[in-house]
Design a protein around this motif. Structure first.
Motif, PDB file in Angstrom:
ATOM      1  N   HIS A 186      -0.040 -16.593 -19.748  1.00 30.89           N
ATOM      2  CA  HIS A 186      -0.962 -15.961 -20.704  1.00 30.89           C
ATOM      3  C   HIS A 186      -1.635 -17.018 -21.567  1.00 30.89           C
ATOM      4  CE1 HIS A 186       0.759 -11.628 -20.617  1.00 30.89           C
ATOM      5  NE2 HIS A 186      -0.282 -11.775 -19.825  1.00 30.89           N
ATOM      6  N   ALA A 198      -5.474 -17.751 -21.308  1.00 27.50           N
ATOM      7  CA  ALA A 198      -6.243 -17.461 -22.538  1.00 27.50           C
ATOM      8  C   ALA A 198      -7.086 -18.694 -22.865  1.00 27.50           C
ATOM      9  CB  ALA A 198      -5.309 -17.132 -23.694  1.00 27.50           C
ATOM     10  N   GLY A 219       4.425 -12.805 -31.630  1.00 23.93           N
ATOM     11  CA  GLY A 219       4.081 -12.062 -30.420  1.00 23.93           C
ATOM     12  C   GLY A 219       5.098 -10.958 -30.168  1.00 23.93           C
ATOM     13  N   SER A 220       4.838 -10.156 -29.172  1.00 26.95           N
ATOM     14  CA  SER A 220       5.697  -9.000 -28.891  1.00 26.95           C
ATOM     15  C   SER A 220       7.171  -9.401 -28.770  1.00 26.95           C
ATOM     16  CB  SER A 220       5.256  -8.325 -27.597  1.00 26.95           C
ATOM     17  OG  SER A 220       6.140  -7.253 -27.345  1.00 26.95           O
ATOM     18  N   ASN A 224       6.200  -7.631 -34.272  1.00 22.47           N
ATOM     19  CA  ASN A 224       5.231  -7.102 -33.302  1.00 22.47           C
ATOM     20  C   ASN A 224       5.947  -6.473 -32.106  1.00 22.47           C
ATOM     21  OD1 ASN A 224       3.439  -7.376 -30.764  1.00 22.47           O
ATOM     22  ND2 ASN A 224       1.990  -7.770 -32.402  1.00 22.47           N
ATOM     23  N   HIS A 263       1.222  -2.882 -31.289  1.00 23.95           N
ATOM     24  CA  HIS A 263      -0.016  -3.135 -30.555  1.00 23.95           C
ATOM     25  C   HIS A 263      -0.300  -2.085 -29.490  1.00 23.95           C
ATOM     26  CE1 HIS A 263       2.782  -5.632 -27.963  1.00 23.95           C
ATOM     27  NE2 HIS A 263       2.099  -5.010 -27.016  1.00 23.95           N
ATOM     28  N   GLY A 304     -13.728 -11.590 -27.941  1.00 25.25           N
ATOM     29  CA  GLY A 304     -12.974 -12.837 -28.057  1.00 25.25           C
ATOM     30  C   GLY A 304     -12.075 -12.972 -26.832  1.00 25.25           C
ATOM     31  N   THR A 305     -10.787 -13.155 -27.073  1.00 24.48           N
ATOM     32  CA  THR A 305      -9.837 -13.208 -25.959  1.00 24.48           C
ATOM     33  C   THR A 305      -9.943 -11.906 -25.170  1.00 24.48           C
ATOM     34  OG1 THR A 305      -8.372 -14.575 -27.305  1.00 24.48           O
ATOM     35  CG2 THR A 305      -7.386 -13.482 -25.386  1.00 24.48           C
ATOM     36  N   PHE A 339      -8.178  -9.744 -22.274  1.00 24.03           N
ATOM     37  CA  PHE A 339      -6.988  -9.597 -21.440  1.00 24.03           C
ATOM     38  C   PHE A 339      -7.271  -9.007 -20.067  1.00 24.03           C
ATOM     39  CE2 PHE A 339      -4.404 -10.937 -24.952  1.00 24.03           C
ATOM     40  CZ  PHE A 339      -3.408 -11.615 -24.280  1.00 24.03           C
ATOM     41  N   GLY A 364     -10.592 -10.065 -33.363  1.00 23.71           N
ATOM     42  CA  GLY A 364     -11.173 -10.017 -32.022  1.00 23.71           C
ATOM     43  C   GLY A 364     -12.389 -10.908 -31.988  1.00 23.71           C
ATOM     44  N   ILE A 419     -12.991 -13.668 -33.717  1.00 26.21           N
ATOM     45  CA  ILE A 419     -13.379 -14.358 -34.956  1.00 26.21           C
ATOM     46  C   ILE A 419     -13.246 -15.853 -34.679  1.00 26.21           C
ATOM     47  CG2 ILE A 419     -12.849 -14.731 -37.412  1.00 26.21           C
ATOM     48  CD1 ILE A 419     -13.410 -11.846 -37.275  1.00 26.21           C
ATOM     49  N   MET A 449      -7.283 -14.135 -36.661  1.00 28.80           N
ATOM     50  CA  MET A 449      -7.701 -15.038 -35.589  1.00 28.80           C
ATOM     51  C   MET A 449      -6.506 -15.320 -34.701  1.00 28.80           C
ATOM     52  SD  MET A 449      -9.871 -17.742 -37.893  1.00 28.80           S
ATOM     53  CE  MET A 449     -10.846 -18.550 -36.648  1.00 28.80           C
ATOM     54  N   ALA A 450      -6.750 -15.335 -33.397  1.00 31.58           N
ATOM     55  CA  ALA A 450      -5.658 -15.655 -32.469  1.00 31.58           C
ATOM     56  C   ALA A 450      -6.089 -16.776 -31.531  1.00 31.58           C
ATOM     57  CB  ALA A 450      -5.223 -14.403 -31.706  1.00 31.58           C
ATOM     58  N   GLY A 451      -6.760 -16.411 -30.435  1.00 32.65           N
ATOM     59  CA  GLY A 451      -7.052 -17.354 -29.347  1.00 32.65           C
ATOM     60  C   GLY A 451      -7.647 -18.673 -29.798  1.00 32.65           C
ATOM     61  N   LEU A 508      -5.096 -21.045 -31.161  1.00 32.44           N
ATOM     62  CA  LEU A 508      -4.256 -21.581 -30.080  1.00 32.44           C
ATOM     63  C   LEU A 508      -4.968 -22.720 -29.367  1.00 32.44           C
ATOM     64  CD1 LEU A 508      -1.594 -21.108 -28.511  1.00 32.44           C
ATOM     65  CD2 LEU A 508      -2.850 -19.558 -27.011  1.00 32.44           C
TER      66      LEU A 508
HETATM   67  C1  FNR Z   1      -2.173 -12.354 -27.617  1.00 34.36           C
HETATM   68  N1  FNR Z   1      -2.268 -11.133 -28.288  1.00 34.36           N
HETATM   69  C2  FNR Z   1      -1.123 -10.393 -28.526  1.00 34.36           C
HETATM   70  N2  FNR Z   1      -1.161  -9.304 -29.347  1.00 34.36           N
HETATM   71  C3  FNR Z   1      -0.039  -8.589 -29.628  1.00 34.36           C
HETATM   72  O1  FNR Z   1      -0.134  -7.647 -30.402  1.00 34.36           O
HETATM   73  N3  FNR Z   1       1.160  -8.969 -29.106  1.00 34.36           N
HETATM   74  C4  FNR Z   1       1.294 -10.044 -28.277  1.00 34.36           C
HETATM   75  O2  FNR Z   1       2.388 -10.363 -27.826  1.00 34.36           O
HETATM   76  C5  FNR Z   1       0.122 -10.792 -27.969  1.00 34.36           C
HETATM   77  N4  FNR Z   1       0.179 -11.907 -27.149  1.00 34.36           N
HETATM   78  C6  FNR Z   1      -0.934 -12.734 -27.017  1.00 34.36           C
HETATM   79  C7  FNR Z   1      -0.820 -13.951 -26.337  1.00 34.36           C
HETATM   80  C8  FNR Z   1      -1.907 -14.811 -26.274  1.00 34.36           C
HETATM   81  C9  FNR Z   1      -1.752 -16.112 -25.543  1.00 34.36           C
HETATM   82  C10 FNR Z   1      -3.156 -14.454 -26.892  1.00 34.36           C
HETATM   83  C11 FNR Z   1      -4.351 -15.366 -26.864  1.00 34.36           C
HETATM   84  C12 FNR Z   1      -3.267 -13.245 -27.548  1.00 34.36           C
HETATM   85  C13 FNR Z   1      -3.570 -10.590 -28.723  1.00 34.36           C
HETATM   86  C14 FNR Z   1      -4.045 -11.148 -30.052  1.00 34.36           C
HETATM   87  O3  FNR Z   1      -3.200 -10.818 -31.118  1.00 34.36           O
HETATM   88  C15 FNR Z   1      -5.458 -10.620 -30.383  1.00 34.36           C
HETATM   89  O4  FNR Z   1      -5.413  -9.227 -30.583  1.00 34.36           O
HETATM   90  C16 FNR Z   1      -6.474 -10.916 -29.289  1.00 34.36           C
HETATM   91  O5  FNR Z   1      -6.232 -12.172 -28.723  1.00 34.36           O
HETATM   92  C17 FNR Z   1      -7.896 -10.888 -29.825  1.00 34.36           C
HETATM   93  O6  FNR Z   1      -8.093 -11.844 -30.844  1.00 34.36           O
HETATM   94  P1  FNR Z   1      -8.807 -13.275 -30.580  1.00 34.36           P
HETATM   95  O7  FNR Z   1      -7.912 -14.050 -29.664  1.00 34.36           O
HETATM   96  O8  FNR Z   1     -10.115 -12.962 -29.922  1.00 34.36           O
HETATM   97  O9  FNR Z   1      -8.921 -13.895 -31.937  1.00 34.36           O
END
Ligand code: FNR
Length: 343
Positions: free
Chosen positions: A10, A14, A92-93, A122, A147, A213-214, A216, A259, A261, A280-282, A285
């Motif tokens: 992932h 990502a 993360g989860s 989470n 989530h 953004g990221t 899935f 999403g 940002i 912010m996530a991706g 990272l």
């Molecule tokens: C995630 N995201 C995510 N969300 C969640 O609620 N539980 C999780 O375990 C994960 N795992 C995860 C792994 C990786 C590698 C990424 C990049 C993202 C989703 C994240 O929290 C977010 O909702 C989305 O990535 C959209 O935000 P960005 O990345 O566009 O800022």
């Protein structure tokens, strides 16, 4: 495939799939003020997420846990950065760690390096109230994110196919968690109706986790070299999802904007559209992976500095002022909101 391998997959996908620029924020323009009557020194960036107060309006959204040493190092670095900048951070989860105690250290490290910070647990919406309590206790969380990831599950051949009962389980979690409950999307956005149903379920905050953004759908397809395209462009862009969500929330529940940002301007626009904070996530990272911990710190320092300058330029002293800053909405976002009856 082992769970550890899936988590690393992932992360890698990502990073390689990257961030598109389809979040809708380019359709939003602030109205410039030549006489803002403001000073950078007087800007108060503190934010509220439901019942919680935080000093930064930007939080680090859920990414990863489990998966051994590499993810533990990532979590440690992200959490240390969150502590330095007074940002909330979500793990993360945690389902893997509820099922297997050996997975817990990579989550617990987030609390260890950030003992006083605001940390969100989470789990997915398949979780029971009892599992939610275990996730909260595992990291002494201040709130829990639940989530929603229907599209990711559908795109995975081995993913869930039954999404019934999620709202009922969320209601149970709200009743028993003992901490604020945040429901979040994972990059496909939420519409007005979903926000109203979650508000009525009593959640404290709703993170619309919008499209742009990221992605899935793309990540899961790339992992398998599959040519399933139905969901690659699916979702509600973040900008219009925040606008729909904050209209539906009518001030009774916090809307969080996330999403896609990518910078301080996106984050400020999310708040001007009605969000209480931006996640912010991706992008964080990839900064961490490409530029290391120092690079991440520098990025977050600039992000906060610029955010303050934006508030100063607009003559907004608090986030509530920024929520009311004048904006002009053009292009596809304007079209979306007009079609959906928001004018
Ligand atoms: C995630 N995201 C995510 N969300 C969640 O609620 N539980 C999780 O375990 C994960 N795992 C995860 C792994 C990786 C590698 C990424 C990049 C993202 C989703 C994240 O929290 C977010 O909702 C989305 O990535 C959209 O935000 P960005 O990345 O566009 O800022």
């Amino acid at each position: 495939m082992s769970r550890a391998k899936r988590k690393l997959d992932h992360i890698n996908h990502a990073l390689s799939t990257g961030q598109s620029r389809e979040n809708g924020f380019d359709d939003i323009t602030f109205v410039h003020k030549s006489l803002p009557d403001s000073s950078v020194e007087d800007i108060d960036m503190s934010a509220r997420i439901g019942e919680l107060s935080i000093s930064s309006p930007i939080y680090i959204n859920a990414m990863t846990g489990g998966g051994g040493k590499k993810t533990q190092q990532i979590n440690e670095a992200l959490s240390a950065a969150a502590a330095s900048f007074g940002m909330a951070i979500a793990v993360g989860s945690q389902m893997a760690a509820i099922r297997d105690k050996a997975e817990q250290p990579s989550y617990k490290v987030v609390r260890k390096v950030n003992p006083k910070g605001i940390i969100f647990a989470n789990l997915g919406s398949e979780a029971t109230a009892d599992q939610a309590k275990q996730a909260i206790d595992m990291i002494e969380a201040d709130a829990i994110q639940i989530h929603l990831n229907v599209i990711q599950e559908l795109v995975m051949p081995e993913g869930d196919r039954d999404f019934t009962g999620a709202l009922t389980r969320i209601e149970q979690i709200v009743r028993h968690a003992g901490v604020p409950v945040i429901v979040k999307e994972t990059g496909f956005g939420m519409d007005r109706d979903t926000v109203i149903r979650l508000k009525n379920a009593g959640v404290s905050a709703i993170d619309i986790g919008g499209y742009g953004g990221t992605n899935f759908s793309k990540i899961e397809n790339a992992r398998r070299n599959r040519a399933l395209h139905a969901f690659n462009g699916w979702g509600i862009p973040s900008a219009v999802s925040i606008a729909e969500g904050s209209n539906a929330a009518s001030g009774e529940v916090s809307i969080l904007g996330s999403g896609g940002i990518q910078d301080s301007l996106d984050a400020a626009k999310a708040i001007a559209l009605g969000a209480s904070a931006s996640g912010m996530a991706g992008i964080l990272l990839s900064v961490l992976t490409e530029h290391g911990e120092e690079g991440l710190h520098e990025e977050l320092r600039l992000l906060h500095e610029e955010f303050k300058w934006i508030m100063c330029a607009l003559g907004t002293k608090t986030l509530q002022d920024l929520q009311n800053a004048p904006i002009v909405i053009s292009g596809a976002s304007h079209h979306w909101l007009a079609e959906r009856g928001f004018e």
